[in-house]
Design an enzyme around this catalytic site. Structure first.
Site, mmCIF file in Angstrom:
data_model
loop_
_atom_site.group_PDB
_atom_site.id
_atom_site.type_symbol
_atom_site.label_atom_id
_atom_site.label_comp_id
_atom_site.label_asym_id
_atom_site.label_seq_id
_atom_site.Cartn_x
_atom_site.Cartn_y
_atom_site.Cartn_z
ATOM 1 N N THR A 106 -9.814 -92.068 -71.798
ATOM 2 C CA THR A 106 -10.405 -90.799 -71.381
ATOM 3 C C THR A 106 -10.047 -90.487 -69.934
ATOM 4 O O THR A 106 -9.625 -89.370 -69.604
ATOM 5 C CB THR A 106 -11.942 -90.846 -71.547
ATOM 6 O OG1 THR A 106 -12.247 -91.103 -72.920
ATOM 7 C CG2 THR A 106 -12.578 -89.538 -71.118
ATOM 8 N N GLU A 147 -34.694 -67.647 -50.378
ATOM 9 C CA GLU A 147 -35.154 -66.607 -49.456
ATOM 10 C C GLU A 147 -36.575 -66.156 -49.794
ATOM 11 O O GLU A 147 -37.431 -66.024 -48.912
ATOM 12 C CB GLU A 147 -34.212 -65.397 -49.506
ATOM 13 C CG GLU A 147 -32.764 -65.734 -49.181
ATOM 14 C CD GLU A 147 -31.909 -65.990 -50.419
ATOM 15 O OE1 GLU A 147 -30.797 -65.463 -50.483
ATOM 16 O OE2 GLU A 147 -32.387 -66.732 -51.323
ATOM 17 N N SER A 182 -16.627 -105.380 -69.220
ATOM 18 C CA SER A 182 -16.662 -104.805 -67.871
ATOM 19 C C SER A 182 -18.032 -104.955 -67.210
ATOM 20 O O SER A 182 -18.300 -104.324 -66.188
ATOM 21 C CB SER A 182 -16.302 -103.311 -67.933
ATOM 22 O OG SER A 182 -17.227 -102.607 -68.742
ATOM 23 N N GLY A 229 -13.809 -94.582 -70.993
ATOM 24 C CA GLY A 229 -12.983 -95.668 -70.521
ATOM 25 C C GLY A 229 -11.585 -95.224 -70.133
ATOM 26 O O GLY A 229 -11.328 -94.065 -69.787
ATOM 27 N N ALA A 267 -14.991 -98.258 -61.986
ATOM 28 C CA ALA A 267 -15.094 -99.468 -61.183
ATOM 29 C C ALA A 267 -13.914 -100.350 -61.523
ATOM 30 O O ALA A 267 -13.480 -100.404 -62.678
ATOM 31 C CB ALA A 267 -16.411 -100.196 -61.485
ATOM 32 N N CYS A 272 -33.025 -60.825 -53.795
ATOM 33 C CA CYS A 272 -33.455 -61.241 -52.456
ATOM 34 C C CYS A 272 -33.115 -60.227 -51.372
ATOM 35 O O CYS A 272 -33.888 -60.027 -50.426
ATOM 36 C CB CYS A 272 -32.827 -62.584 -52.112
ATOM 37 S SG CYS A 272 -33.296 -63.910 -53.239
#
Length: 342
Positions: free
Chosen positions: A275, A52, A169, A272, A155, A85
């Site tokens: 986790t 603002e 990977s 990985g 993935a 503001c």
């Protein structure tokens, strides 16, 4: 032109600062007078003018009778680095304020709107409210839940493998998909992996986007217990090593609380398997991105976060959005305004 039209412009302005405003929200502002835009602004990063004030400071003409559009409720408190503001809006003689979302910050939380109304300003709220909430999902989550916003990403092949049996990977998905991952990384305060991934892949977890210099956000390695990690890993030995944090997952809630208190309000978790399994098992996530490549591994590593007796027990992503990147399929757990169109 409608309120929604001008609010969409606020969203686009706000996105100019994507990944740079933490712990503050993404906010854009448009000021209109006689149905003509006379000023625009956005919050660029923490410590700089709010949207603002950025817009107000850019105009040279009188704001008497103008309408101010802003996707988040104007602040009114003094406990921050920049001036409030709402008071400035009142001072400038703006007569109407249109807002997408109220600010969940307890120091604002409707107080800004009330102050404006008490001073005779017409206030309209809830314009494009759903889109505004998605835009600032990170800010709203860390304010209301007092923990980092959690985005899980992985993935996989079409048969559900995230790595070979030997944990290779690189690379499951296309270059284009990996480029999008770097953009996703850039949206968050930290990028995280588990200890096994850190050791096996030795990743940099830096951000490399076309036409931009490589840089680093905070980098987190999640361990179980007091596991010792090799000091020669890139995360501990490259030029960004000061950005690397190690956290013990034995007490996940405590680890996340500590990260939150240390100023990390959002985390992009890339694996990985152990986790990701832990966060999925506890259903501790706010967004999921899955990149699926047209490859079949057969044997390999896959996610396994707990027994599911029936299809009714499956973890459902009811608002999932599905797109295509090159030959890959990209699934998001819900729509996302913060990433460029595919």
């Amino acid at each position: 032109m409608s309120n929604d039209y001008f609010m969409q412009k606020c969203f686009k302005l706000a996105l100019k600062a994507l990944g740079n405003t933490s712990p503050n929200p993404l906010v854009g502002c448009v000021i209109v007078k006689n149905n003509k835009i006379i000023a625009t602004g956005y919050h660029q990063k923490s410590g700089t003018a709010h949207a603002e004030l950025d817009a107000i400071n850019k105009t040279t003409e009188s704001l008497q009778g103008a309408t101010l559009y802003c996707n988040l409720e104007p602040c009114c408190h003094l406990n921050k680095k920049t001036p409030p503001c709402a008071q400035r809006i009142i001072k400038e003689g703006i007569t109407k304020v249109v807002i997408s979302n109220l600010d969940p910050n307890p120091e604002v939380a409707g107080k800004g709107v009330n102050l404006l109304r008490e001073n005779g300003i017409e206030v309209i709220t809830g314009v494009s409210e759903h889109e505004g909430a998605i835009l600032n999902e990170v800010f709203f989550t860390h304010i209301t839940k007092e923990r980092p916003f959690i985005h899980l990403k992985w993935a996989q092949t079409i048969d559900g493998k995230i790595a070979t049996k030997s944990h290779d990977s690189k690379w499951i998905t296309s270059v284009e998909s990996r480029q999008r991952v770097h953009f996703e990384r850039s949206c968050y305060d930290a990028v995280a992996v588990g200890a096994k991934t850190a050791i096996k892949d030795n990743p940099e977890l830096t951000i490399r986007i076309k036409d931009q210099k490589t840089y680093s956000k905070k980098r987190i390695v999640f361990t179980k217990g007091l596991q010792e990690l090799p000091s020669d890993l890139k995360l501990f030995s490259d030029q960004y090593s000061k950005n690397t944090i190690v956290k013990d997952l034995s007490n996940l809630s405590q680890a996340l609380k500590e990260l939150y208190l240390d100023g990390i309000k959002s985390i992009y978790i890339e694996g990985g398997a152990q986790t990701l399994n832990l966060f999925l098992e506890k259903q501790l996530f706010d967004r999921i991105s899955v990149y699926i490549a047209p490859k079949i591994l057969g044997d390999g590593v896959h996610l396994n976060f707990g027994p599911t007796a029936t299809m009714q027990d499956a973890l459902k992503l009811d608002k999932a959005i599905i797109n295509k990147i090159n030959q890959d399929i990209y699934i998001q757990s819900q729509e996302n305004l913060c990433l460029p169109d595919l």
